[in-house]
Motif scaffolding. Structure first.
Motif, short mmCIF file in Angstrom:
data_model
loop_
_atom_site.label_atom_id
_atom_site.label_comp_id
_atom_site.label_asym_id
_atom_site.label_seq_id
_atom_site.Cartn_x
_atom_site.Cartn_y
_atom_site.Cartn_z
N MET A 1 18.81 -4.14 90.47
CA MET A 1 18.03 -2.96 90.76
C MET A 1 18.23 -1.91 89.69
SD MET A 1 18.08 -2.81 94.87
CE MET A 1 19.75 -3.27 95.14
N THR A 2 19.39 -1.21 89.72
CA THR A 2 19.57 -0.24 88.66
C THR A 2 19.69 -0.95 87.32
OG1 THR A 2 21.94 -0.21 89.09
CG2 THR A 2 20.63 1.52 90.10
N ASP A 3 20.11 -2.24 87.35
CA ASP A 3 20.19 -2.98 86.10
C ASP A 3 18.82 -3.11 85.45
OD1 ASP A 3 22.83 -3.27 86.54
OD2 ASP A 3 22.70 -5.29 87.35
N GLN A 4 17.80 -3.12 86.28
CA GLN A 4 16.45 -3.30 85.78
C GLN A 4 15.74 -1.97 85.59
OE1 GLN A 4 14.93 -5.72 88.90
NE2 GLN A 4 15.99 -7.56 88.22
N GLY A 5 16.40 -0.87 85.96
CA GLY A 5 15.75 0.41 85.86
C GLY A 5 16.15 1.15 84.60
N THR A 6 15.53 2.29 84.45
CA THR A 6 15.80 3.15 83.30
C THR A 6 16.25 4.51 83.82
OG1 THR A 6 14.03 2.03 82.11
CG2 THR A 6 14.81 4.12 81.21
N TRP A 7 17.34 5.00 83.23
CA TRP A 7 17.84 6.32 83.64
C TRP A 7 17.11 7.42 82.89
CZ3 TRP A 7 20.92 6.90 87.75
CH2 TRP A 7 21.59 5.77 88.22
N HIS A 8 16.72 8.43 83.63
CA HIS A 8 16.00 9.57 83.07
C HIS A 8 16.73 10.86 83.44
CE1 HIS A 8 12.18 7.36 82.23
NE2 HIS A 8 12.67 6.57 83.17
N GLU A 9 16.79 11.76 82.48
CA GLU A 9 17.34 13.07 82.79
C GLU A 9 16.41 13.76 83.79
OE1 GLU A 9 18.83 15.34 79.46
OE2 GLU A 9 17.95 17.14 80.34
N ALA A 10 17.01 14.31 84.84
CA ALA A 10 16.19 14.88 85.92
C ALA A 10 16.32 16.39 86.03
CB ALA A 10 16.55 14.23 87.26
N ALA A 11 17.55 16.90 85.91
CA ALA A 11 17.75 18.34 86.07
C ALA A 11 19.15 18.70 85.63
CB ALA A 11 17.55 18.76 87.53
N ALA A 12 19.32 19.98 85.29
CA ALA A 12 20.67 20.50 85.07
C ALA A 12 21.32 20.67 86.43
CB ALA A 12 20.60 21.84 84.35
N LEU A 13 22.59 20.30 86.53
CA LEU A 13 23.27 20.43 87.82
C LEU A 13 23.20 21.87 88.32
CD1 LEU A 13 26.47 18.23 87.38
CD2 LEU A 13 24.26 17.62 88.41
N GLY A 14 23.25 22.82 87.39
CA GLY A 14 23.22 24.22 87.78
C GLY A 14 21.91 24.65 88.41
N ALA A 15 20.87 23.84 88.23
CA ALA A 15 19.56 24.17 88.82
C ALA A 15 19.43 23.65 90.24
CB ALA A 15 18.44 23.58 87.95
N LEU A 16 20.42 22.86 90.67
CA LEU A 16 20.35 22.25 92.00
C LEU A 16 21.29 22.99 92.95
CD1 LEU A 16 20.37 18.53 90.85
CD2 LEU A 16 18.40 19.95 91.46
N ASN A 17 20.68 23.73 93.84
CA ASN A 17 21.47 24.53 94.76
C ASN A 17 21.52 23.87 96.13
OD1 ASN A 17 21.86 26.65 92.86
ND2 ASN A 17 19.74 27.27 93.22
N GLU A 18 22.66 24.01 96.75
CA GLU A 18 22.86 23.46 98.09
C GLU A 18 21.73 23.93 99.02
OE1 GLU A 18 26.37 22.33 99.26
OE2 GLU A 18 25.28 21.52 100.96
N GLY A 19 21.12 22.96 99.70
CA GLY A 19 20.11 23.31 100.71
C GLY A 19 18.75 23.65 100.15
N GLU A 20 18.58 23.52 98.82
CA GLU A 20 17.28 23.87 98.23
C GLU A 20 16.70 22.65 97.52
OE1 GLU A 20 17.54 27.29 95.69
OE2 GLU A 20 18.65 28.45 97.18
#
Ligand code: FES
Length: 107
Positions: A1-20
């Motif tokens: 599964m992940t072996d066949q997938g491609t990793w993509h940058e999604a977001a800066a951790l600092g942009a991800l707030n708890e509960g949002e």
């Protein structure tokens, strides 16, 4: 599964707030990112009921409540939990790389 997938940058951790939930688009995939404590999750951002954006919904623990008809999904598994949603949402593997969150997309 992940072996066949491609990793993509999604977001800066600092942009991800708890509960949002945070909506993004990568290579045509509409994805919602979530932070629960120090854990991160990614699901499809499109509700399987009537295509509302889950990133506009309310995150309650590990459950996302759709903003349109209040159906709920488990963000860890994608399982449809409460009416009117009946079809699970897709989930995506995530990993932390430095100060960024990456999402694995498969074909
Ligand atoms: Fe999500 Fe109806 S569109 S519950």
């Amino acid at each position: 599964m992940t072996d066949q997938g491609t990793w993509h940058e999604a977001a800066a951790l600092g942009a991800l707030n708890e509960g949002e939930p945070h909506g993004i688009e990568i290579a045509g995939h509409h994805i919602a990112l979530y932070r629960v404590g120090n854990e991160y999750y990614a699901t499809s951002n499109i509700c399987t009921h009537a295509e509302a954006l889950l990133s506009d919904g309310i995150l309650d623990g590990c459950e996302i409540e759709c903003p349109l008809h209040m159906g709920r999904f488990d963000i860890r598994t994608g399982e449809a939990l409460t009416s009117p949603v009946e079809i699970d949402i897709r989930t995506y593997p995530v990993r932390v790389a430095g100060d960024r969150l990456e999402v694995c997309l498969s074909a």
